[in-house]
Design an enzyme around this catalytic site. Structure first.
Site, PDB file in Angstrom:
ATOM      1  CD  GLU A 163       9.669  -1.088  -2.948  1.00 26.03           C
ATOM      2  OE1 GLU A 163      10.577   0.242  -2.687  1.00 26.03           O
ATOM      3  OE2 GLU A 163      10.138  -1.881  -1.729  1.00 26.03           O
ATOM      4  CB  CYS A 169       9.222   6.427  -8.125  1.00 28.60           C
ATOM      5  SG  CYS A 169      10.177   5.251  -7.846  1.00 28.60           S
ATOM      6  CD  GLU A 207       5.042  10.353  -7.517  1.00 30.63           C
ATOM      7  OE1 GLU A 207       4.283   9.939  -7.417  1.00 30.63           O
ATOM      8  OE2 GLU A 207       5.789   9.558  -7.161  1.00 30.63           O
TER       9      GLU A 207
HETATM   10  P1  NAD Z   1      -0.827   3.450  -9.625  1.00 30.53           P
HETATM   11  O1  NAD Z   1      -1.064   3.652  -8.278  1.00 30.53           O
HETATM   12  O2  NAD Z   1      -2.287   4.545  -9.991  1.00 30.53           O
HETATM   13  O3  NAD Z   1      -1.207   2.164  -9.679  1.00 30.53           O
HETATM   14  C1  NAD Z   1      -0.506   1.178  -9.591  1.00 30.53           C
HETATM   15  C2  NAD Z   1      -0.665  -0.431  -9.472  1.00 30.53           C
HETATM   16  O4  NAD Z   1      -1.558  -1.070  -9.137  1.00 30.53           O
HETATM   17  C3  NAD Z   1      -1.325  -0.543 -11.711  1.00 30.53           C
HETATM   18  O5  NAD Z   1      -1.136  -1.386 -11.802  1.00 30.53           O
HETATM   19  C4  NAD Z   1      -2.767  -0.238 -11.270  1.00 30.53           C
HETATM   20  O6  NAD Z   1      -3.437  -0.642 -12.228  1.00 30.53           O
HETATM   21  C5  NAD Z   1      -3.109  -0.742  -9.567  1.00 30.53           C
HETATM   22  N1  NAD Z   1      -3.868  -0.255  -8.714  1.00 30.53           N
HETATM   23  C6  NAD Z   1      -4.458   0.919  -8.541  1.00 30.53           C
HETATM   24  N2  NAD Z   1      -5.580   0.898  -7.675  1.00 30.53           N
HETATM   25  C7  NAD Z   1      -5.533  -0.201  -6.777  1.00 30.53           C
HETATM   26  C8  NAD Z   1      -5.994  -0.953  -6.001  1.00 30.53           C
HETATM   27  N3  NAD Z   1      -6.827   0.073  -5.460  1.00 30.53           N
HETATM   28  N4  NAD Z   1      -5.606  -2.038  -5.234  1.00 30.53           N
HETATM   29  C9  NAD Z   1      -4.386  -2.812  -6.358  1.00 30.53           C
HETATM   30  N5  NAD Z   1      -3.966  -2.117  -6.787  1.00 30.53           N
HETATM   31  C10 NAD Z   1      -4.342  -1.121  -7.897  1.00 30.53           C
HETATM   32  O7  NAD Z   1      -0.015   4.434 -10.166  1.00 30.53           O
HETATM   33  P2  NAD Z   1       0.785   4.250 -11.277  1.00 30.53           P
HETATM   34  O8  NAD Z   1       0.095   5.499 -12.208  1.00 30.53           O
HETATM   35  O9  NAD Z   1       0.897   3.720 -12.618  1.00 30.53           O
HETATM   36  O10 NAD Z   1       2.222   4.784 -10.894  1.00 30.53           O
HETATM   37  C11 NAD Z   1       2.881   5.802 -10.729  1.00 30.53           C
HETATM   38  C12 NAD Z   1       3.707   5.647  -9.731  1.00 30.53           C
HETATM   39  O11 NAD Z   1       3.682   5.173  -9.112  1.00 30.53           O
HETATM   40  C13 NAD Z   1       3.653   6.915  -8.727  1.00 30.53           C
HETATM   41  O12 NAD Z   1       3.420   7.574  -7.576  1.00 30.53           O
HETATM   42  C14 NAD Z   1       5.578   6.686  -8.589  1.00 30.53           C
HETATM   43  O13 NAD Z   1       6.367   7.500  -7.633  1.00 30.53           O
HETATM   44  C15 NAD Z   1       5.339   5.059  -7.783  1.00 30.53           C
HETATM   45  N6  NAD Z   1       6.123   4.607  -8.193  1.00 30.53           N
HETATM   46  C16 NAD Z   1       7.184   3.831  -6.936  1.00 30.53           C
HETATM   47  C17 NAD Z   1       8.255   3.035  -7.579  1.00 30.53           C
HETATM   48  C18 NAD Z   1       8.954   2.843  -6.051  1.00 30.53           C
HETATM   49  O14 NAD Z   1       9.854   2.134  -6.229  1.00 30.53           O
HETATM   50  N7  NAD Z   1       9.284   3.576  -5.123  1.00 30.53           N
HETATM   51  C19 NAD Z   1       9.171   2.542  -9.187  1.00 30.53           C
HETATM   52  C20 NAD Z   1       7.684   3.609  -9.649  1.00 30.53           C
HETATM   53  C21 NAD Z   1       7.029   4.427  -9.408  1.00 30.53           C
END
Ligand code: NAD
Length: 497
Positions: free
Chosen positions: A264, A299, A400
């Site tokens: 997601e 998101c 984004e």
């Molecule tokens: P992010 O991708 O930086 O981090 C998300 C999660 O992934 C965190 O728990 C982080 O610690 C972990 N992570 C980071 N690097 C990783 C790796 N290499 N392998 C596995 N896990 C890893 O995102 P963020 O800044 O926490 O959140 C914002 C993003 O989330 C935005 O792009 C937003 O659109 C998206 N989002 C999507 C939805 C949806 O339903 N489509 C919902 C909420 C947020």
């Protein structure tokens, strides 16, 4: 016992609710770890909150091992007992709604009222998927009637890794943990270091609800812990919510072990406002949904506003008027509409995007554009920002931003509106504003997005499947499809001769 807390009156009362830092692994709380702790900062004040204990590789291994050990027992638990455990957890969440909302406000700055609504939604997701636990039937395939019995049984994967972002931690975890557990999987939940507190309180409530040790493990961690979890050979399924580029890294790591994933990811969704829609309503909603809600850190929020030319100026004027009146401030102040963005780094990143857009003449800055000063100078507040006449090819329109920045563009006809809406790498959501029922369905059909909303927006109902297309991900959360993601069908052929 249900813990009922009255709404905290201020941030000081909320901080007194912070759970002790730690990791829940195999039913035990670990208070130290192999990784360096994370100094969490309150986004509303910029002041230190607590040292967060983070999972290192050893704790990731231990959590997966605990979940693996717990799996056979949980899988064989009668479905009605799994249902009841999840219903107890839902009741505990509901009883602690104010406390959980306060923790959300402290950890990521969301206004308390919105955070409280988010907890209510999480409770609904737990209740909904609790109800599925005892209804997961299979089917009999008519392979060779009378000569063979061929049946299909839905089976859980084993250990599910649930990785969530900081921008709505409780609802994000509910979307994953509730269906994964209802389906008979065990879970390792990894909340991010920026927003660990509501998940830790959730973990304590899961213990209180009687989930057996190891069925749910909660390990706050940074990117390295996420990467370790995604590359772990004993993880049966990964459910990830986060950025699109992180999603690619997750899928790559998962592919090495052939681990299936639900992703997601990010979005750059559009509102399409046609001339027959009421400009007063659409202007207000566009400003609130595209800029103010969660400070633009959502998101599926419509951060691009496409407006049919005859009403373009009227809608723009209305949006700018609404944005100018938005109250930024303390998340615990009932009058606050917009809180801070999550961190100093996010604040700098968003301001840099705005500055670049101004320098590149990517649009006409009509509102905001700066960091808020005065009483708010210590926190991470970005003024709600509107760019009109935005360049469709610019980064402002294509990428984004994940902050309170709205790009407004005119269009001349339906075809152009759809082309503009579809012209990004994302495919999460689309919002159509029109009173023409035929056009509403035509445009919904033409949009490259997993979710389309006409003349409104539903607040993530658990009954409906939700998921992104293109760089916004794959797989679904919600509805029957959302629990099927955590089940794999096994086909059994039995010869009767
Ligand atoms: P992010 O991708 O930086 O981090 C998300 C999660 O992934 C965190 O728990 C982080 O610690 C972990 N992570 C980071 N690097 C990783 C790796 N290499 N392998 C596995 N896990 C890893 O995102 P963020 O800044 O926490 O959140 C914002 C993003 O989330 C935005 O792009 C937003 O659109 C998206 N989002 C999507 C939805 C949806 O339903 N489509 C919902 C909420 C947020």
């Amino acid at each position: 016992m249900t813990t009922t807390t009255a709404a905290p009156l201020d941030a000081v009362a909320a901080r007194a609710l912070l759970p002790a830092p730690g990791l829940l692994i195999g039913g035990e709380w670990l208070r130290t770890s192999s990784a360096a702790p994370f100094p969490h900062v309150d986004p509303a004040t910029g002041r230190p909150t607590a040292e967060v204990v983070l999972a290192g590789p050893a704790e990731v291994d231990a959590a997966v091992a605990a979940a693996r050990t717990a799996f056979p027992g949980w899988r064989r638990t009668p479905p009605g007992a799994r249902r009841d455990a999840l219903l107890r957890l839902a009741d505990l969440l509901a009883g602690s709604a104010s406390e959980l909302a306060a923790l959300t406000s402290v950890e990521m700055g969301q206004p308390f009222k919105a955070a409280r609504a988010g907890v209510g939604a999480a409770v609904e997701w737990f209740r909904y998927y609790a109800g599925w636990a005892d209804k997961l039937d299979g089917l009999v395939a008519p392979v060779a009637p009378g000569a063979a019995l061929d049946y299909v049984v839905p089976e859980p994967y084993g250990v599910v890794a649930a990785i969530i972002p900081w921008n709505g931690p409780l609802i994000s975890l509910a979307l994953k943990v509730a269906p994964a557990l209802a389906a008979g999987n065990t879970v390792v939940l990894k909340p991010p270091e920026l927003a660990p507190f509501s998940s830790l309180r959730f973990a304590a409530l899961a213990v209180e609800a009687g989930l057996p040790p190891g069925v749910l493990n909660v390990i706050p961690g940074g990117p390295s812990a996420g990467a370790a979890l995604c590359g772990h050979p004993d993880v049966g399924k990964i459910s990830f919510t986060g950025g699109s580029d992180t999603g690619r890294a997750v899928a790559t790591a998962a592919a090495r072990n052939h681990t299936p994933v639900v992703l997601e990811l990010g979005g750059k969704s559009a509102s399409l406002v046609f001339a027959d829609a009421d400009p007063a309503v659409t202007g207000k909603l566009a400003a609130l949904l595209g800029v103010a809600q969660n400070s633009g850190q959502g998101c599926f929020l419509p951060t691009r506003l496409l407006v049919e030319r005859p009403v373009y100026e009227a809608v723009l004027e209305r949006v700018v008027g609404v944005v100018g009146g938005l109250r930024l401030g303390d998340p615990f102040d009932a009058a606050t509409v917009m809180g801070p963005v999550v961190s100093e780094a996010a604040c700098h990143r968003i301001l840099a995007v705005i500055e670049d857009a101004v320098d590149a003449k990517a649009g006409r800055l009509c509102a905001g554009g700066r960091r808020a000063g005065g009483d708010l100078a210590g926190g991470f507040f970005v003024e709600p920002t509107v760019f009109a006449d935005a360049d469709p090819a610019s980064r402002l329109v294509q990428e984004e931003i994940f902050g309170p920045v709205l790009a407004v563009l005119p269009f001349d006809d339906e075809e152009e509106a759809v082309a503009l809406a579809n012209d990004t790498r994302y495919g999460l959501a689309g919002y159509v504003w029109t009173n023409d029922v035929r056009r509403a369905h035509r445009v919904a059909d033409a949009l490259d997005a997993g979710y389309v909303s006409v003349n409104g927006m539903a607040p993530l109902p658990p009954q409906a499947p939700f998921g992104g297309w293109k760089a916004s991900g794959c797989g679904l959360e919600g509805g029957r499809a959302g629990i099927d993601e955590f089940l794999r069908p096994k086909n059994v052929f039995v010869s009767l001769r």
